[in-house]
Scaffold this motif. Structure first.
Motif, PDB file in Angstrom:
ATOM      1  N   GLY A 159       0.836  -1.197   0.000  1.00 20.77           N
ATOM      2  CA  GLY A 159       0.000   0.000   0.000  1.00 20.77           C
ATOM      3  C   GLY A 159       0.869   1.244   0.000  1.00 20.77           C
ATOM      4  N   GLN A 160       2.003   1.120   0.639  1.00 19.97           N
ATOM      5  CA  GLN A 160       2.940   2.243   0.657  1.00 19.97           C
ATOM      6  C   GLN A 160       3.512   2.508  -0.741  1.00 19.97           C
ATOM      7  OE1 GLN A 160       5.318   3.185   4.103  1.00 19.97           O
ATOM      8  NE2 GLN A 160       7.123   2.639   2.943  1.00 19.97           N
ATOM      9  N   HIS A 196      -2.047   6.880   7.016  1.00 23.71           N
ATOM     10  CA  HIS A 196      -0.863   6.034   7.192  1.00 23.71           C
ATOM     11  C   HIS A 196       0.395   6.857   6.897  1.00 23.71           C
ATOM     12  CE1 HIS A 196       1.881   2.631   6.202  1.00 23.71           C
ATOM     13  NE2 HIS A 196       1.147   1.999   7.094  1.00 23.71           N
ATOM     14  N   THR A 253      -5.824   2.980   9.277  1.00 26.66           N
ATOM     15  CA  THR A 253      -5.161   1.750   9.705  1.00 26.66           C
ATOM     16  C   THR A 253      -5.627   1.282  11.084  1.00 26.66           C
ATOM     17  OG1 THR A 253      -3.298   2.510   8.419  1.00 26.66           O
ATOM     18  CG2 THR A 253      -2.895   0.665   9.902  1.00 26.66           C
ATOM     19  N   ASP A 285      -6.466   5.873  -0.668  1.00 23.72           N
ATOM     20  CA  ASP A 285      -5.657   4.891   0.059  1.00 23.72           C
ATOM     21  C   ASP A 285      -6.600   3.850   0.640  1.00 23.72           C
ATOM     22  OD1 ASP A 285      -3.921   3.352   1.372  1.00 23.72           O
ATOM     23  OD2 ASP A 285      -3.023   4.934   2.599  1.00 23.72           O
ATOM     24  N   ASP A 334      -4.812  -4.034  -1.251  1.00 24.77           N
ATOM     25  CA  ASP A 334      -3.800  -4.718  -0.451  1.00 24.77           C
ATOM     26  C   ASP A 334      -4.373  -6.076  -0.064  1.00 24.77           C
ATOM     27  OD1 ASP A 334      -1.398  -3.468  -0.207  1.00 24.77           O
ATOM     28  OD2 ASP A 334      -1.625  -2.914   1.900  1.00 24.77           O
ATOM     29  N   HIS A 336      -2.928  -8.578   0.942  1.00 24.04           N
ATOM     30  CA  HIS A 336      -2.308  -9.170   2.128  1.00 24.04           C
ATOM     31  C   HIS A 336      -2.816  -8.540   3.426  1.00 24.04           C
ATOM     32  CE1 HIS A 336       0.893  -6.034   1.083  1.00 24.04           C
ATOM     33  NE2 HIS A 336       0.365  -5.621   2.214  1.00 24.04           N
ATOM     34  N   LYS A 337      -3.852  -7.758   3.336  1.00 23.29           N
ATOM     35  CA  LYS A 337      -4.524  -7.356   4.573  1.00 23.29           C
ATOM     36  C   LYS A 337      -5.849  -8.109   4.645  1.00 23.29           C
ATOM     37  CE  LYS A 337      -2.166  -3.131   5.620  1.00 23.29           C
ATOM     38  NZ  LYS A 337      -2.159  -1.668   5.507  1.00 23.29           N
TER      39      LYS A 337
HETATM   40  C1  LIG Z   1      -1.271  -0.834   5.695  1.00 25.40           C
HETATM   41  C2  LIG Z   1      -1.544   0.463   5.095  1.00 25.40           C
HETATM   42  C3  LIG Z   1      -0.655   1.047   4.194  1.00 25.40           C
HETATM   43  C4  LIG Z   1       0.660   0.404   3.867  1.00 25.40           C
HETATM   44  O1  LIG Z   1       0.453  -0.780   3.179  1.00 25.40           O
HETATM   45  P1  LIG Z   1       1.629  -1.861   3.043  1.00 25.40           P
HETATM   46  O2  LIG Z   1       0.996  -2.895   2.179  1.00 25.40           O
HETATM   47  O3  LIG Z   1       1.946  -2.328   4.409  1.00 25.40           O
HETATM   48  O4  LIG Z   1       2.769  -1.171   2.389  1.00 25.40           O
HETATM   49  C5  LIG Z   1      -0.999   2.239   3.619  1.00 25.40           C
HETATM   50  N1  LIG Z   1      -2.158   2.840   3.937  1.00 25.40           N
HETATM   51  C6  LIG Z   1      -3.038   2.328   4.805  1.00 25.40           C
HETATM   52  C7  LIG Z   1      -4.317   3.036   5.090  1.00 25.40           C
HETATM   53  C8  LIG Z   1      -2.756   1.116   5.422  1.00 25.40           C
HETATM   54  O5  LIG Z   1      -3.620   0.596   6.315  1.00 25.40           O
END
Ligand SMILES: *Cc1c(COP(=O)(O)O)cnc(C)c1O
Length: 546
Positions: A159-160, A196, A253, A285, A334, A336-337
Motif C-alpha cells: 500500500g505504501q 498512514h 489503519t 488509500d 492490499d 495481504h490485509k
Molecule cells: C497498511 C496500510 C498502508 C501500507 O500498506 P503496506 O501494504 O503495508 O505497504 C498504507 N495505507 C493504509 C491506510 C494502510 O492501512
C-alpha cells in the motif's frame, strides 16, 4: 567434494522426471507436517516463543558464517524449520493488526510463481504473471467502477508503494519536465491526520519534503474534516503554493475511518475552477478498506447471503462511501490485509492508463527489455526493475472465493466486531468503544467512571486524559506479557482531542481488536472477553494497592 552434476539434485528437473519431483515434494511435505505439529489453537505461537534478550540478535549474528561446504537436504530443512519455532500463527488468538492467514489458493499461486520464477517486468520473461496481472487488473477495475479499457495497474511493493507511485505520477502529470529538472518547491499534499505514514515517507522520497504535507483534522467518525481541508487548501493557494495531491484514506489503519471521496472530488474540482488550477490528483488509500468494494453491487434489499440486519446496516454504510472510489485517479488493493493472501500482494490501480506516459522510461533507457520486437507487455513505468509475479496469488484467491466468498469473509469481520463491542460494554462497566463499527474495534478502559464523551468533546482536563492514557498504557503492558495466549493491538494515537486547560490537542491511547481470520467467529468473542476480564481484575487490584 561436490561437482556441478551433484549440485543438480538441488534443482528442479528439466525433463519432469519422477525422482526429482519426489525430492522436492518430500521437502514440502516435511515442512508442512512439522508446521502442523507445532500448531496449537490455544496459543498464538508455533511452539514456544524464544526469550528475546537484549543481545538475542547479536548472538545470532556473531555465530553466522557461510559454511565452507554445502549441507545435505534434511539438514537444510531442519535449519530453516528452526526459524519457524515461536513464530506467531494467525489463528483466532492474533487480533493485533490486519495480518492475513494466507489462504491455500494463494499459497499454491505463490508456489507456482516461484517454480516458474517469471520476472514480471516483461511478458517474455514472465508470461504467467503478466497474464494474471492483466486479468486481475480488469476484474478489479470492474468491481470498483473504473472503465477497464481505460484503467491499468500492476502489483507493487505494498500500500505504501501505491502511495509513492501515485505521488510520483501526480508530480509528473502536473509538471512533465520535473523528471528532468527536478520537483518544484511549492507543491503541497493533503491527508487526514490519521492517514498512514506512507505519504509522509513519500514526501521525503520524492523530494517535495515533509514540510509541504498538510494534515487535516478528523471528524468524530475518523474521516477527514472537509471544512478543514478546504481552509487548508485555500491557505496554500493564497500563499502561492500549488495543491498537487489529496490522499483520501478509505479505512484508516487503526480505526477504519472512511473519507468522503465524493465530497473531496467535488471540493478539488471547485477549487480547480475557482483558482484556475491544474487537476489535483486524488489517490484513494484503500489499503485497508478496498476489499469492501466487493459489496458495491450487493443487493441489500434481497440480501442473498442472508446477513443479519445489523451487519447489513454496517455494510450498507460502507458501500455508500466505497462506491465513489471510481472518482479517484488511483487506488490500491492490499490483498495481504483483508484479502487473506501472502505478503506482498498489492495491486496499484490507475483510472486512466494514459497517466503512465508521464512516468515511463524512454525505450533508449531500457536496453535490457522490451525493445527486441517480441513481447507486448513491458512495465518500464514501475519503480521496480525485476518484479515478483504476485498477481498469480491474487488471481488464485479471486477464483477460489469469488465475489461471494469474499463477501462472506468480509461480513464476518464485521459480525465478530459487533458482538465484541456489545459484550465488552456488557461485561466492563469501565470500558468505552471509541470507533465506528469496523473489522477493528478500538476501546479504552477507565480507572473510574467512563468519560469518553467528555474526552471526545474536548471537555476533559489534561491530567484526566493523561491519567486514562496511563491506565491503558499499563494495561497494554500487562496483557502484552501474555501475548503468546492472545495478542491484542494498541495504539498511542487513535486520534487527537482537545482538552480544556491546554492549547495543544492530545493523543488518545486505545486497545485494538482486529479480527481478520476465518477462524475468528462470534463464538470466540467470549474467549477475548474472558482474557481481558482476567487481567483487568488484576490491573485494578494492583492499582488499588498502589
Ligand atoms: C497498511 C496500510 C498502508 C501500507 O500498506 P503496506 O501494504 O503495508 O505497504 C498504507 N495505507 C493504509 C491506510 C494502510 O492501512
Amino acid at each position: 567434494m561436490m561437482n556441478v552434476n551433484d549440485l543438480r539434485t538441488w534443482f528442479p528437473s528439466i525433463d519432469g522426471n519422477e525422482e526429482q519431483r519426489k525430492i522436492l515434494l518430500s521437502g514440502i511435505e516435511r515442512i508442512i507436517r512439522e508446521l502442523d505439529e507445532m500448531k496449537d489453537p490455544e496459543k498464538l505461537t508455533l511452539g514456544d516463543m524464544p526469550n528475546y534478550t537484549e543481545d538475542y540478535y547479536n548472538k545470532i549474528a556473531e555465530k553466522s558464517i557461510v559454511p565452507e561446504a554445502g549441507a545435505n537436504y534434511d539438514d537444510v530443512i531442519s535449519s530453516i524449520m528452526e526459524l519457524s519455532k515461536g513464530h506467531r500463527f494467525i489463528n483466532r488468538n492474533y487480533v493485533a493488526n490486519a495480518t492475513p492467514l494466507a489462504n491455500v489458493a494463494s499459497i499454491l499461486g505463490n508456489l507456482l510463481m516461484v517454480l516458474l520464477n517469471g520476472n514480471n517486468i516483461w511478458d517474455v520473461d514472465g508470461s504467467a504473471a503478466a497474464n494474471a496481472e492483466v486479468r486481475v487488473t480488469s476484474m478489479l477495475s470492474k468491481i470498483v467502477g473504473y472503465d477497464p479499457d481505460m484503467s491499468s495497474g500492476y502489483t507493487t511493493w505494498g500500500g505504501q508503494g501505491a502511495v509513492f507511485n501515485s505521488l510520483r505520477m501526480a508530480i509528473a502529470r502536473m509538471f512533465p519536465h520535473s523528471n528532468e529538472t527536478g520537483v518544484p518547491n511549492n507543491l503541497y499534499c493533503f491527508c487526514s491526520e490519521l492517514s498512514h505514514f506512507s505519504l509522509y515517507k513519500s514526501m521525503e522520497a520524492t523530494g517535495i519534503g515533509t514540510n509541504n504535507l498538510i494534515r487535516v483534522k478528523v471528524n468524530p467518525d475518523h474521516s477527514m474534516d472537509l471544512n478543514d481541508l478546504r481552509e487548508k487548501m485555500e491557505e496554500v493557494i493564497r500563499k502561492g503554493g500549488i495543491p498537487l495531491y489529496v490522499l483520501a484514506t478509505m479505512g484508516t489503519t487503526d480505526t477504519f475511518g472512511i473519507d468522503d471521496l465524493s465530497a473531496i472530488k467535488t471540493l478539488t474540482t471547485q477549487l480547480e475552477d475557482q483558482y484556475g488550477l491544474a487537476p489535483i490528483f486524488i489517490h484513494a488509500d484503500t489499503a485497508m478498506g478496498g476489499m469492501y468494494t466487493f459489496f458495491n453491487d450487493y443487493d441489500y434489499e434481497k440480501n442473498p447471503l442472508q446477513f443479519e440486519a445489523e451487519v447489513v446496516e454496517v455494510l450498507k454504510g460502507y458501500t455508500a462511501k466505497f462506491k465513489h472510489i471510481h472518482l479517484a485517479d488511483s487506488m490500491v488493493f492490499d490483498f495481504h490485509k483483508l484479502g487473506q493472501t501472502p505478503y506482498i500482494t498489492s495491486l496499484f490501480l490507475v483510472k486512466d492508463k494514459m497517466n503512465f506516459q508521464y512516468v515511463d522510461l524512454d525505450p533508449e533507457e531500457t536496453p535490457y527489455v522490451g525493445n527486441r520486437g517480441y513481447g507486448s507487455y513491458h512495465t518500464s513505468y514501475t519503480l521496480e526493475c525485476s518484479r515478483m509475479g504476485s498477481s498469480i496469488a491474487i488471481y488464485a484467491s479471486l477464483l477460489a472465493f469469488g465475489k461471494e466468498g469474499y463477501q462472506q469473509l468480509l461480513a464476518n469481520y464485521v459480525r465478530v466486531n459487533l458482538q465484541f463491542r456489545k459484550r465488552l460494554l456488557e461485561v466492563f462497566s469501565n470500558a468505552a468503544v471509541t470507533n465506528e463499527v469496523a473489522p477493528v474495534t478500538t476501546f479504552r478502559f477507565y480507572p473510574n467512571e467512563v468519560i469518553w464523551e467528555k474526552e471526545l468533546q474536548g471537555q476533559a482536563t489534561l491530567s484526566e486524559l493523561q491519567e486514562v492514557n496511563e491506565f491503558n498504557d499499563r494495561f497494554a503492558e500487562l496483557i502484552g506479557i501474555h501475548r503468546d495466549t492472545i495478542y491484542f493491538g494498541n495504539t498511542k494515537k487513535q486520534r487527537k482531542v482537545h482538552v480544556i486547560d491546554h492549547d495543544e490537542r492530545q493523543s488518545v491511547y486505545a486497545h485494538k481488536l482486529y479480527t481478520v481470520s476465518p477462524y475468528t467467529t462470534v463464538e470466540d468473542v467470549e474467549h477475548y472477553i474472558a482474557f481481558l476480564k482476567q487481567y483487568m481484575d488484576i490491573h485494578t487490584k494492583e492499582l488499588a494497592y498502589a
